[in-house]
Scaffold this active site. Sequence first.
Site, PDB file in Angstrom:
ATOM      1  N   ARG A 134      -0.010   9.467  -9.970  1.00 36.14           N
ATOM      2  CA  ARG A 134      -0.082   8.231  -9.203  1.00 36.14           C
ATOM      3  C   ARG A 134       0.610   7.070  -9.909  1.00 36.14           C
ATOM      4  O   ARG A 134       1.204   6.202  -9.271  1.00 36.14           O
ATOM      5  CB  ARG A 134      -1.552   7.868  -8.939  1.00 36.14           C
ATOM      6  CG  ARG A 134      -2.230   8.758  -7.904  1.00 36.14           C
ATOM      7  CD  ARG A 134      -3.696   8.410  -7.765  1.00 36.14           C
ATOM      8  NE  ARG A 134      -3.904   7.037  -7.366  1.00 36.14           N
ATOM      9  CZ  ARG A 134      -3.901   6.606  -6.092  1.00 36.14           C
ATOM     10  NH1 ARG A 134      -3.700   7.474  -5.108  1.00 36.14           N
ATOM     11  NH2 ARG A 134      -4.100   5.341  -5.813  1.00 36.14           N
TER      12      ARG A 134
ATOM     13  N   ASP B  38       0.831  -1.206   0.000  1.00 36.57           N
ATOM     14  CA  ASP B  38       0.000   0.000   0.000  1.00 36.57           C
ATOM     15  C   ASP B  38       0.867   1.258   0.000  1.00 36.57           C
ATOM     16  O   ASP B  38       1.936   1.286   0.617  1.00 36.57           O
ATOM     17  CB  ASP B  38      -0.894  -0.016   1.242  1.00 36.57           C
ATOM     18  CG  ASP B  38      -2.085   0.917   1.119  1.00 36.57           C
ATOM     19  OD1 ASP B  38      -2.301   1.462   0.020  1.00 36.57           O
ATOM     20  OD2 ASP B  38      -2.796   1.098   2.124  1.00 36.57           O
TER      21      ASP B  38
ATOM     22  N   SER C  95      -6.914  -5.784  -5.844  1.00 33.55           N
ATOM     23  CA  SER C  95      -8.038  -6.423  -5.179  1.00 33.55           C
ATOM     24  C   SER C  95      -9.295  -6.333  -6.038  1.00 33.55           C
ATOM     25  O   SER C  95      -9.398  -5.525  -6.971  1.00 33.55           O
ATOM     26  CB  SER C  95      -8.302  -5.765  -3.823  1.00 33.55           C
ATOM     27  OG  SER C  95      -8.914  -4.498  -3.998  1.00 33.55           O
TER      28      SER C  95
ATOM     29  N   LEU D 106      11.849 -20.082  -4.607  1.00 36.16           N
ATOM     30  CA  LEU D 106      10.766 -19.279  -4.042  1.00 36.16           C
ATOM     31  C   LEU D 106       9.496 -19.416  -4.874  1.00 36.16           C
ATOM     32  O   LEU D 106       9.537 -19.360  -6.109  1.00 36.16           O
ATOM     33  CB  LEU D 106      11.193 -17.810  -4.007  1.00 36.16           C
ATOM     34  CG  LEU D 106      10.141 -16.801  -3.516  1.00 36.16           C
ATOM     35  CD1 LEU D 106       9.942 -16.908  -2.017  1.00 36.16           C
ATOM     36  CD2 LEU D 106      10.552 -15.371  -3.897  1.00 36.16           C
TER      37      LEU D 106
ATOM     38  N   HIS E  69       3.247   3.578  -8.918  1.00 38.55           N
ATOM     39  CA  HIS E  69       3.096   2.166  -9.274  1.00 38.55           C
ATOM     40  C   HIS E  69       4.350   1.648  -9.973  1.00 38.55           C
ATOM     41  O   HIS E  69       4.768   0.507  -9.747  1.00 38.55           O
ATOM     42  CB  HIS E  69       1.871   1.976 -10.154  1.00 38.55           C
ATOM     43  CG  HIS E  69       0.574   2.275  -9.457  1.00 38.55           C
ATOM     44  ND1 HIS E  69       0.229   1.670  -8.268  1.00 38.55           N
ATOM     45  CD2 HIS E  69      -0.453   3.105  -9.777  1.00 38.55           C
ATOM     46  CE1 HIS E  69      -0.963   2.123  -7.874  1.00 38.55           C
ATOM     47  NE2 HIS E  69      -1.389   2.993  -8.772  1.00 38.55           N
TER      48      HIS E  69
END
Length: 249
Positions: free
Chosen positions: A37, A24, A69, A135, A41
């Site tokens: 914005r 976040d 989400s 991983l 990102h």
Amino acid sequence: MFASSTQAVPEVQSVPRHIAIIMDGNGRWAKKRLLPRVAGHKRGLDAVRDTVKTCIDLGVGYLTLFAFSTENWRRPADEVNFLMELFFVALDREVERLHQNNIQLRVIGARERFSAAICQRIDAAEAKTAANSGLVLTIAADYGGRWDVLQAVNRLHTAGVQEIDEASLAANLSMAYAPEPDLFIRTGGEQRISNFLLWQLAYAELYFTDLLWPDFGKEALDAALSSFRSRERRFGRTSEQLPQAHRRG
């Protein structure tokens, strides 16, 4: 199939087997710098690379990142479009690097609203890295914890299962291939789970930091791990029942 932490006590280790992160603060990072914005990102993708590398160095087995989400579709259309484009480009550019580093990539979430091109890239990336033994990097995209539980129940209903128990439900969740997260991290100052891995986080240690995601690096992850090591992981037991090495203080 890994046992649920409410059914069996997992082995307690100083390094989490599985770390889950809500990344976040990208937009606020950019706003503080008078940037659009989308610049946040882009910088956030660098933080992903750094975190993946650190987890490999530490011996973390599973890293799960909440990238987009179900509720993020409510964001402005131009930002959503940019995120979809960034996801598409990242799948093209990053998969070979992941493969060369023996990383297995998984993507969980509903895919109905993704373009055919993105779905094809996801399938190709998962297939390319499927045999890798290092991983396991999971990207949660168009994912929601409630959706995850509901789709598991619907699968069982379609299969004709009359009585659903914890084991059968867990086996049909999106992350049945991974142990439950030991450590949950959220950057950006908010202190909530935001519909992320609701079932799987039942016994995760929660760690919140005010750092915005683009500023989250190795030092910040070390701080989260230091906090994790200071916790008593009792899983319903008393302190006195724990091995001496796992007691706090």
